[in-house]
Design a protein around this motif. Structure first.
Motif, mmCIF file in Angstrom:
data_model
loop_
_atom_site.group_PDB
_atom_site.id
_atom_site.type_symbol
_atom_site.label_atom_id
_atom_site.label_comp_id
_atom_site.label_asym_id
_atom_site.label_seq_id
_atom_site.Cartn_x
_atom_site.Cartn_y
_atom_site.Cartn_z
ATOM 1 N N ASP A 124 2.428 1.587 -3.564
ATOM 2 C CA ASP A 124 1.473 1.879 -4.632
ATOM 3 C C ASP A 124 0.786 3.224 -4.433
ATOM 4 O O ASP A 124 0.602 3.998 -5.379
ATOM 5 C CB ASP A 124 0.429 0.768 -4.725
ATOM 6 C CG ASP A 124 0.975 -0.504 -5.350
ATOM 7 O OD1 ASP A 124 2.121 -0.482 -5.846
ATOM 8 O OD2 ASP A 124 0.265 -1.535 -5.345
ATOM 9 N N MET B 170 -0.727 -3.437 -7.113
ATOM 10 C CA MET B 170 -1.939 -3.992 -6.520
ATOM 11 C C MET B 170 -1.839 -5.472 -6.173
ATOM 12 O O MET B 170 -2.830 -6.098 -5.819
ATOM 13 C CB MET B 170 -3.151 -3.752 -7.438
ATOM 14 C CG MET B 170 -3.357 -2.309 -7.847
ATOM 15 S SD MET B 170 -3.664 -1.237 -6.418
ATOM 16 C CE MET B 170 -5.247 -1.866 -5.870
ATOM 17 N N MET C 239 -8.294 1.576 -2.893
ATOM 18 C CA MET C 239 -7.006 1.120 -2.368
ATOM 19 C C MET C 239 -6.920 1.347 -0.857
ATOM 20 O O MET C 239 -6.439 0.483 -0.111
ATOM 21 C CB MET C 239 -5.868 1.847 -3.088
ATOM 22 C CG MET C 239 -5.750 1.484 -4.554
ATOM 23 S SD MET C 239 -4.601 2.581 -5.448
ATOM 24 C CE MET C 239 -3.034 2.164 -4.675
ATOM 25 N N MET D 112 -2.846 1.658 -11.837
ATOM 26 C CA MET D 112 -3.669 1.348 -10.684
ATOM 27 C C MET D 112 -5.051 1.980 -10.829
ATOM 28 O O MET D 112 -5.251 2.856 -11.678
ATOM 29 C CB MET D 112 -2.960 1.851 -9.423
ATOM 30 C CG MET D 112 -1.790 0.986 -9.023
ATOM 31 S SD MET D 112 -0.836 1.678 -7.654
ATOM 32 C CE MET D 112 0.239 2.813 -8.529
ATOM 33 N N PHE E 105 0.832 -1.201 0.000
ATOM 34 C CA PHE E 105 0.000 0.000 0.000
ATOM 35 C C PHE E 105 0.867 1.251 0.000
ATOM 36 O O PHE E 105 0.589 2.203 -0.751
ATOM 37 C CB PHE E 105 -0.913 0.005 1.229
ATOM 38 C CG PHE E 105 -1.719 1.269 1.389
ATOM 39 C CD1 PHE E 105 -2.804 1.528 0.566
ATOM 40 C CD2 PHE E 105 -1.382 2.203 2.357
ATOM 41 C CE1 PHE E 105 -3.553 2.694 0.709
ATOM 42 C CE2 PHE E 105 -2.112 3.370 2.509
ATOM 43 C CZ PHE E 105 -3.205 3.613 1.674
#
Length: 208
Positions: A49, A109, A164, A126, A46
Motif C-alpha cells: 500500500d 488498508m 499508515m 488510501m 504496508f
C-alpha cells in the motif's frame, strides 16, 4: 530561506537518511528481516500500500516542479520525490525478496482493518491520496496557485502517510520495516510543519 524552514528541511533530510539506511540492516538479516512474512501480514500489506501511496507523491511532486519557478517549493518537491522514490524501491525490493505479490485482491488498508472503510469519501483511495480530478487540476495550474494546491494536497497526503506508517510501527513484525516506518513518521511530520509555513507565506492554509 528562513532559518526555521532550513532547520526543518535538515531535520527531514536526516530522518530520511536514517530510514534509507534501513536497507543495509535488511541485507544483513537484521531482527526479522530474514523471515518471510505472510502475504496477508501487516508487513506485506504496508509495503504494497505504501508503495502505491508513495508513487502518487512522486508524481505530484514532479508535476509541481514544472508548474512553478519558486525555489523553496521546487526544492521541497524534489526532496519528497527522491526520498519517496527510494523508499518505494525498498518496499518493492522486500516484496521481491519475500517472494510475495506486489498487488493484492484485498482492498487497500485491509492490513490495518480499514479495507471496507472509504477514505474521506474517496472510495478505495488510501488515506490522504488525491483523486484523479485533483491530480488533473494540479497539472493545469501555474505559479502561486500551483504551489498552494500542491502544498495542500501534499499536506493531506503526508497526514495519510503518517497514519499508515504509525500502523506499521504498531503492527509490522520485521524490525527493519518498523524502523523505516518510524523514519517516515518523523520526516513527514517535519515536512507537514514546513508546508504549513509555506502556505501561510502565500496567504493560505491546509484544507480542513
Amino acid at each position: 530561506m528562513k532559518p526555521k524552514q532550513a532547520g526543518w528541511i535538515v531535520a527531514a533530510a536526516a530522518a530520511a537518511l536514517v530510514a534509507a539506511g534501513a536497507i543495509t540492516y535488511a541485507v544483513a538479516g537484521d531482527d526479522g528481516a530474514d523471515r518471510v512474512p505472510a502475504a496477508d501480514s501487516a508487513d506485506a500489506g504496508f509495503a504494497r500500500d505504501m508503495a502505491v501511496h508513495h508513487q502518487q507523491a512522486v508524481e505530484m511532486s514532479y508535476i509541481v516542479r514544472d508548474r512553478t519557478e519558486d525555489e523553496e517549493v521546487r526544492r521541497l518537491a524534489y526532496d519528497i520525490a527522491q526520498t519517496q522514490a527510494n523508499q518505494r524501491g525498498m518496499m518493492i525490493g522486500w516484496l521481491d525478496l519475500w517472494g510475495l505479490p506486489k498487488v493484492s485482491s484485498d482492498p487497500p488498508m485491509t492490513w490495518m482493518g480499514m479495507g471496507d472503510m472509504p477514505s474521506a469519501g474517496k472510495g478505495s483511495l488510501m488515506p490522504g491520496m488525491a483523486t484523479d480530478a485533483e491530480m488533473e487540476r494540479l497539472g493545469t495550474l501555474n505559479g502561486r496557485q500551483a504551489e498552494v494546491f500542491y502544498l495542500q494536497l501534499m499536506t493531506e497526503h503526508h497526514k495519510g502517510g503518517v497514519h499508515m506508517a504509525e500502523g506499521c510501527v504498531e503492527k509490522c513484525t520485521v524490525g527493519v520495516e518498523r524502523r523505516l516506518a518510524r523514519g517516515m513518521v518523523e520526516s513527514q511530520e517535519s515536512e507537514i510543519r514546513l508546508m504549513a509555513d509555506l502556505l501561510a507565506e502565500r496567504g493560505a492554509k491546509p484544507r480542513a
